[in-house]
Design a protein around this motif. Structure first.
Motif, PDB file in Angstrom:
ATOM      1  N   LYS A 171       0.773  -1.197  -0.207  1.00 44.18           N
ATOM      2  CA  LYS A 171       0.021   0.026   0.005  1.00 44.18           C
ATOM      3  C   LYS A 171       0.869   1.343  -0.074  1.00 44.18           C
ATOM      4  CE  LYS A 171      -3.778  -2.639   0.469  1.00 44.18           C
ATOM      5  NZ  LYS A 171      -4.599  -2.797  -0.723  1.00 44.18           N
ATOM      6  N   SER A 221      -3.492  11.118  -6.524  1.00 42.53           N
ATOM      7  CA  SER A 221      -2.295  10.203  -6.553  1.00 42.53           C
ATOM      8  C   SER A 221      -2.696   9.022  -5.495  1.00 42.53           C
ATOM      9  CB  SER A 221      -1.005  10.877  -6.342  1.00 42.53           C
ATOM     10  OG  SER A 221      -1.215  11.750  -5.082  1.00 42.53           O
ATOM     11  N   SER A 223      -5.041   5.980  -4.156  1.00 38.04           N
ATOM     12  CA  SER A 223      -5.738   4.882  -4.767  1.00 38.04           C
ATOM     13  C   SER A 223      -6.508   4.058  -3.664  1.00 38.04           C
ATOM     14  CB  SER A 223      -4.889   3.940  -5.375  1.00 38.04           C
ATOM     15  OG  SER A 223      -3.833   4.546  -6.452  1.00 38.04           O
ATOM     16  N   PRO A 224      -7.573   3.251  -4.135  1.00 34.71           N
ATOM     17  CA  PRO A 224      -8.368   2.715  -3.164  1.00 34.71           C
ATOM     18  C   PRO A 224      -7.287   1.700  -2.192  1.00 34.71           C
ATOM     19  CG  PRO A 224      -9.564   2.753  -5.367  1.00 34.71           C
ATOM     20  CD  PRO A 224      -8.195   3.230  -5.481  1.00 34.71           C
ATOM     21  N   ASP A 226      -5.313   2.745  -0.064  1.00 36.56           N
ATOM     22  CA  ASP A 226      -3.976   3.477   0.602  1.00 36.56           C
ATOM     23  C   ASP A 226      -4.371   3.934   1.937  1.00 36.56           C
ATOM     24  OD1 ASP A 226      -2.952   3.241  -1.722  1.00 36.56           O
ATOM     25  OD2 ASP A 226      -2.934   5.536  -2.355  1.00 36.56           O
ATOM     26  N   GLU A 254     -12.207   5.690  -2.544  1.00 31.44           N
ATOM     27  CA  GLU A 254     -12.025   6.005  -3.950  1.00 31.44           C
ATOM     28  C   GLU A 254     -11.927   7.752  -3.812  1.00 31.44           C
ATOM     29  OE1 GLU A 254     -15.610   5.673  -6.283  1.00 31.44           O
ATOM     30  OE2 GLU A 254     -17.020   6.789  -4.658  1.00 31.44           O
TER      31      GLU A 254
END
Length: 350
Positions: A171, A221, A223-224, A226, A254
């Motif tokens: 991640k 920057s 992302s799902p 993170d 999201e």
């Protein structure tokens, strides 16, 4: 009128309150059961006029659960013994779900189960959204209930079904700043000790597990999946070195930009239930800002110890620049922040 979920004793509640009528009707033995619990703890939802509109009773059990068909395996269970919430469109059910998980983790339970009649479809759907599965039935003189359970060792890899656990492998990690005037209304379990409790209100954006962050800084920057450390900026009552603190971890669901909302109505529908901004302010932001970004995140962890900017710099190795409004963290920095915040290691899934 504000409602708050707080810990009290059964003896502080009045069984003659109309709130209990449906429970007495649905469970023949409820009055005797209630009388046997007078000295025990219960979470109650009470407004400023002392009107009761919710309760949840949580009980530790150890071993197999043999009064279900089939029996549940031998574990350290947290049983949701009694749960009732009078919904008012404020997503209070999600706040209760988070309290259930927080209690299970703090008590070092290995799983949670609840029994519920099939007619309570909305409640069942709420539990299933956060990883509970129908695993058994329980039959008594009051009828047959479904048994929903969540065993923490059963990890799906889906961040919502595994909520509130944090998947940290492969991640990216971020630090995201929130101003003090918004912070604790949005993240109620991360309230600071010197803040008044009445800022935590019974409204959707406070109760919901799903939070929306809106800003003009590009968040694209992210992302799902993170992981985001929430950083409460200084209240200007002293140096930021001592007054700004890391308080929480959220998980990105999201990220959208303004162009992803073809109309203001779609923007409002998405943001209003989850944002601390009122409708007029949301309208203003949409109409006046060409650059607008929205991050939807789950609120997973409130730190047991708030960590100041100074400690983050000195012990987690976060440099003064670039600015702390939004910046990426290394895995080492993130893990150190969790350690400094005294986050339960069981919440970390590698």
């Amino acid at each position: 009128m504000s409602r708050r979920l707080h810990l009290t004793k059964f003896k502080e509640l009045n069984i003659e309150d109309p709130f209990f009528d449906s429970l007495k009707k649905g469970y023949d033995g409820f009055p005797n059961w209630f009388a046997s619990k007078l000295e025990e703890d219960v979470y109650a939802v009470i407004d400023t006029s002392h009107v009761l509109s919710g309760m949840v009773y949580l009980k530790d059990e150890t071993g197999s659960v043999d009064d279900t068909d089939p029996p549940l395996p031998a574990l350290k269970w947290l049983k949701v013994g009694t749960l009732k919430i009078e919904g008012r469109g404020t997503r209070l059910g999600e706040r209760v779900i988070k309290k259930i998980f927080d209690t299970a983790i703090s008590r070092k339970r290995e799983g949670v189960y609840v029994t519920v009649f099939e007619l309570h479809a909305t409640l069942i759907k709420l539990f299933e959204r956060y990883g509970f599965k129908k695993v058994a039935t329980k039959t008594t003189t009051d009828g047959t209930e479904l048994v929903l359970a969540r065993i923490f060792s059963d990890v799906s890899g889906n961040s919502l079904l595994d909520y509130p656990f944090l998947h940290t492998k492969n991640k990216r990690y971020w630090l995201l700043a929130v101003y003090p005037e918004y912070h604790s209304r949005l993240l109620p379990d991360s309230i600071l000790n010197n803040e008044p409790e009445d800022i935590v209100r019974d409204v959707s954006y406070t109760n919901t597990i799903h939070k929306v962050y809106i800003g003009r800084t590009s968040l694209m920057s992210m992302s799902p999946g993170d992981l985001v450390v929430i950083y409460r900026t200084s209240d200007n009552r002293g140096p930021a070195y001592f007054r700004s603190v890391a308080t929480s971890v959220c998980v990105v669901e999201e990220v959208r930009s303004k162009k992803d909302f073809p109309s203001i109505d779609e923007f409002l529908e998405y943001t209003k239930p989850r944002s601390v901004f009122g409708e007029e302010e949301l309208r203003s932001q949409y109409l006046s800002n060409k650059r607008l970004y929205v991050a939807k995140m789950t609120y997973n962890v409130a730190f047991h110890r708030r960590t100041t900017r100074g400690v983050l710099m000195d012990e987690a190795g976060i440099s003064e620049q670039p600015r702390w409004n939004f910046r990426e963290l290394s895995n080492t920095q993130f893990q150190k922040i969790l350690e400094l915040g005294k986050v339960d290691a069981r919440l970390i899934v590698n």
